[in-house]
Design a protein around this motif. Structure first.
Motif, mmCIF file in Angstrom:
data_model
loop_
_atom_site.group_PDB
_atom_site.id
_atom_site.type_symbol
_atom_site.label_atom_id
_atom_site.label_comp_id
_atom_site.label_asym_id
_atom_site.label_seq_id
_atom_site.Cartn_x
_atom_site.Cartn_y
_atom_site.Cartn_z
ATOM 1 N N THR A 1 -5.530 8.612 6.050
ATOM 2 C CA THR A 1 -4.375 7.922 5.497
ATOM 3 C C THR A 1 -3.096 8.767 5.633
ATOM 4 O OG1 THR A 1 -3.580 6.607 3.620
ATOM 5 C CG2 THR A 1 -4.615 8.721 3.109
ATOM 6 N N LEU A 2 -3.128 9.755 6.552
ATOM 7 C CA LEU A 2 -1.976 10.628 6.758
ATOM 8 C C LEU A 2 -1.366 10.514 8.150
ATOM 9 C CD1 LEU A 2 -3.178 13.979 5.085
ATOM 10 C CD2 LEU A 2 -1.804 12.153 4.067
ATOM 11 N N GLY A 3 -2.173 10.201 9.160
ATOM 12 C CA GLY A 3 -1.721 10.273 10.549
ATOM 13 C C GLY A 3 -0.691 9.248 10.960
ATOM 14 N N GLY A 4 -0.609 8.136 10.226
ATOM 15 C CA GLY A 4 0.379 7.110 10.550
ATOM 16 C C GLY A 4 0.036 6.330 11.800
ATOM 17 N N ALA A 5 0.958 5.474 12.212
ATOM 18 C CA ALA A 5 0.764 4.603 13.374
ATOM 19 C C ALA A 5 1.494 5.167 14.585
ATOM 20 C CB ALA A 5 1.283 3.194 13.070
ATOM 21 N N CYS A 6 0.886 5.022 15.759
ATOM 22 C CA CYS A 6 1.575 5.432 16.982
ATOM 23 C C CYS A 6 2.758 4.493 17.232
ATOM 24 C CB CYS A 6 0.622 5.431 18.176
ATOM 25 S SG CYS A 6 -0.230 3.871 18.507
ATOM 26 N N THR B 1 5.202 0.494 6.720
ATOM 27 C CA THR B 1 5.255 1.841 6.147
ATOM 28 C C THR B 1 3.981 2.609 6.501
ATOM 29 O OG1 THR B 1 4.346 0.986 4.069
ATOM 30 C CG2 THR B 1 6.738 1.045 4.278
ATOM 31 N N ALA B 2 3.719 3.697 5.777
ATOM 32 C CA ALA B 2 2.538 4.524 6.059
ATOM 33 C C ALA B 2 1.261 3.703 5.889
ATOM 34 C CB ALA B 2 2.523 5.734 5.128
ATOM 35 N N ASN B 3 0.384 3.792 6.859
ATOM 36 C CA ASN B 3 -0.803 2.935 6.911
ATOM 37 C C ASN B 3 -2.092 3.739 6.792
ATOM 38 O OD1 ASN B 3 0.249 3.595 9.813
ATOM 39 N ND2 ASN B 3 -1.965 3.321 10.041
ATOM 40 N N VAL B 4 -3.191 3.011 6.632
ATOM 41 C CA VAL B 4 -4.536 3.580 6.709
ATOM 42 C C VAL B 4 -4.990 3.513 8.167
ATOM 43 C CG1 VAL B 4 -6.938 3.351 5.985
ATOM 44 C CG2 VAL B 4 -5.105 2.831 4.365
ATOM 45 N N ASN B 5 -5.677 4.562 8.623
ATOM 46 C CA ASN B 5 -6.305 4.548 9.947
ATOM 47 C C ASN B 5 -7.819 4.549 9.761
ATOM 48 O OD1 ASN B 5 -3.918 4.768 11.686
ATOM 49 N ND2 ASN B 5 -3.698 6.809 10.802
ATOM 50 N N PHE B 6 -8.398 3.356 9.673
ATOM 51 C CA PHE B 6 -9.844 3.293 9.500
ATOM 52 C C PHE B 6 -10.546 3.813 10.745
ATOM 53 C CE2 PHE B 6 -8.705 -0.063 6.335
ATOM 54 C CZ PHE B 6 -9.244 0.585 5.236
ATOM 55 N N PHE B 7 -11.600 4.605 10.522
ATOM 56 C CA PHE B 7 -12.457 5.209 11.552
ATOM 57 C C PHE B 7 -11.798 6.383 12.273
ATOM 58 C CE2 PHE B 7 -13.256 0.515 11.684
ATOM 59 C CZ PHE B 7 -14.377 0.530 10.862
ATOM 60 N N MET B 8 -10.559 6.704 11.968
ATOM 61 C CA MET B 8 -9.852 7.757 12.694
ATOM 62 C C MET B 8 -10.080 9.114 12.037
ATOM 63 S SD MET B 8 -5.915 7.534 13.921
ATOM 64 C CE MET B 8 -5.055 8.877 14.723
ATOM 65 N N TYR C 1 0.819 -1.210 0.000
ATOM 66 C CA TYR C 1 0.000 0.000 0.000
ATOM 67 C C TYR C 1 0.852 1.258 0.000
ATOM 68 C CZ TYR C 1 -2.878 3.799 1.768
ATOM 69 O OH TYR C 1 -3.492 5.012 1.939
ATOM 70 N N SER C 2 0.461 2.196 -0.847
ATOM 71 C CA SER C 2 1.154 3.480 -0.952
ATOM 72 C C SER C 2 0.169 4.607 -0.677
ATOM 73 C CB SER C 2 1.778 3.665 -2.339
ATOM 74 O OG SER C 2 2.250 4.993 -2.503
ATOM 75 N N ALA C 3 0.342 5.271 0.476
ATOM 76 C CA ALA C 3 -0.515 6.410 0.804
ATOM 77 C C ALA C 3 -0.329 7.530 -0.217
ATOM 78 C CB ALA C 3 -0.195 6.906 2.205
ATOM 79 N N LEU D 1 -10.298 8.609 2.707
ATOM 80 C CA LEU D 1 -10.743 7.412 2.001
ATOM 81 C C LEU D 1 -12.212 7.139 2.303
ATOM 82 C CD1 LEU D 1 -7.721 5.066 2.869
ATOM 83 C CD2 LEU D 1 -7.850 6.898 1.151
ATOM 84 N N THR D 2 -12.949 6.697 1.293
ATOM 85 C CA THR D 2 -14.347 6.348 1.485
ATOM 86 C C THR D 2 -14.802 5.485 0.308
ATOM 87 O OG1 THR D 2 -16.550 7.207 2.000
ATOM 88 C CG2 THR D 2 -15.257 8.440 0.373
ATOM 89 N N THR D 3 -16.107 5.261 0.177
ATOM 90 C CA THR D 3 -16.639 4.410 -0.891
ATOM 91 C C THR D 3 -16.112 4.842 -2.257
ATOM 92 O OG1 THR D 3 -18.670 4.168 0.402
ATOM 93 C CG2 THR D 3 -18.737 3.472 -1.896
ATOM 94 N N GLY D 4 -15.590 3.880 -2.989
ATOM 95 C CA GLY D 4 -15.052 4.151 -4.318
ATOM 96 C C GLY D 4 -13.555 4.339 -4.350
ATOM 97 N N THR D 5 -12.933 4.564 -3.192
ATOM 98 C CA THR D 5 -11.484 4.740 -3.160
ATOM 99 C C THR D 5 -10.776 3.457 -3.568
ATOM 100 O OG1 THR D 5 -11.590 6.381 -1.376
ATOM 101 C CG2 THR D 5 -9.489 5.258 -1.704
ATOM 102 N N LYS D 6 -9.791 3.588 -4.432
ATOM 103 C CA LYS D 6 -8.937 2.463 -4.809
ATOM 104 C C LYS D 6 -7.615 2.602 -4.069
ATOM 105 C CE LYS D 6 -11.056 1.981 -9.372
ATOM 106 N NZ LYS D 6 -11.808 0.768 -8.996
#
Length: 216
Positions: free
Chosen positions: A101-106, A146-153, A60-62, A74-79
């Protein structure tokens, strides 16, 4: 926001697992399968990474995902695009409406910089990613985190271009659903963060379901 409910029923899922607060998870979602991540109690953050199951270096590449869709959320339709420009997953349903998809992981380092030196040794998502990669996969290492998605954040961007961590926009039972465009390894850290509002200062479980065939 682009809200869309799914027609898939939990009782028809071929895989169903609850991931407790602070725990990690990994599973290969096969091409054509649909994976749902559920925020069971609301205001939880699910840090997630995606890899081509047959070539983890193609991950995955942010940067590419944000650039190609022209949107930082990110939302419905995002690839979800990979480092090689391949589509790994497509969001096909979303009852939350916006994911970061910007905040990263703690991490231990960010805990002490953002909060206090004595917070360094608190459990963090990067630790969970590394633990699950080492224990449950054969081909992921530290360099693959690497840079991750934060779902619900909820991570708004201020007019000055700064990121802020705010109360979540999710709620109990809300979910995001993704269809695999190739065999994809999903790696999740169900965030244990206690120092900012991303979990409402109270980490809670998530649920992961998988269905065969296309999305509903």
């Amino acid at each position: 926001m682009s809200l869309l409910e799914s027609k898939l029923r939990p009782e028809d899922a071929v895989f169903d697992q609850v991931v407790l607060a602070g725990d990690g998870f990994t599973h290969v979602v096969k091409k054509g399968q649909t994976c749902r991540i559920v925020d069971m109690e609301g205001n939880q953050a699910a840090d997630t990474l995606f890899y081509d199951a047959h070539d983890p270096s193609n991950r995955y590449s942010a940067v590419d995902t944000v650039r190609e869709q022209g949107n930082i959320y990110l939302t419905t339709g995002t690839k979800l695009l990979s480092t090689e420009g391949d589509v790994l997953m497509t969001i096909v349903a979303d009852t939350c409406g916006r994911h970061d998809t910007l905040g990263g992981a703690c991490a231990a380092e960010s805990n002490q910089v953002r909060y206090a030196i004595d917070k360094k040794y608190m459990h963090a998502c990067r630790d969970t990613f590394l633990l699950v990669a080492a224990c449950c996969t054969k081909d992921l290492s530290k360099r693959d985190i690497t840079a991750n998605v934060n779902f619900f954040m909820n991570v708004p961007v201020t007019p000055q271009g700064k990121l802020t961590f705010e109360d979540g926009v999710s709620g109990p039972g809300r979910y995001v659903e993704l269809q695999a465009e190739r065999d994809v390894r999903v790696l999740i850290s169900n965030c244990p963060q206690l120092n900012n509002p991303c979990n409402g200062y109270n980490p809670t479980p998530i649920r992961v379901l998988i269905w065969d065939g296309g999305a509903g």
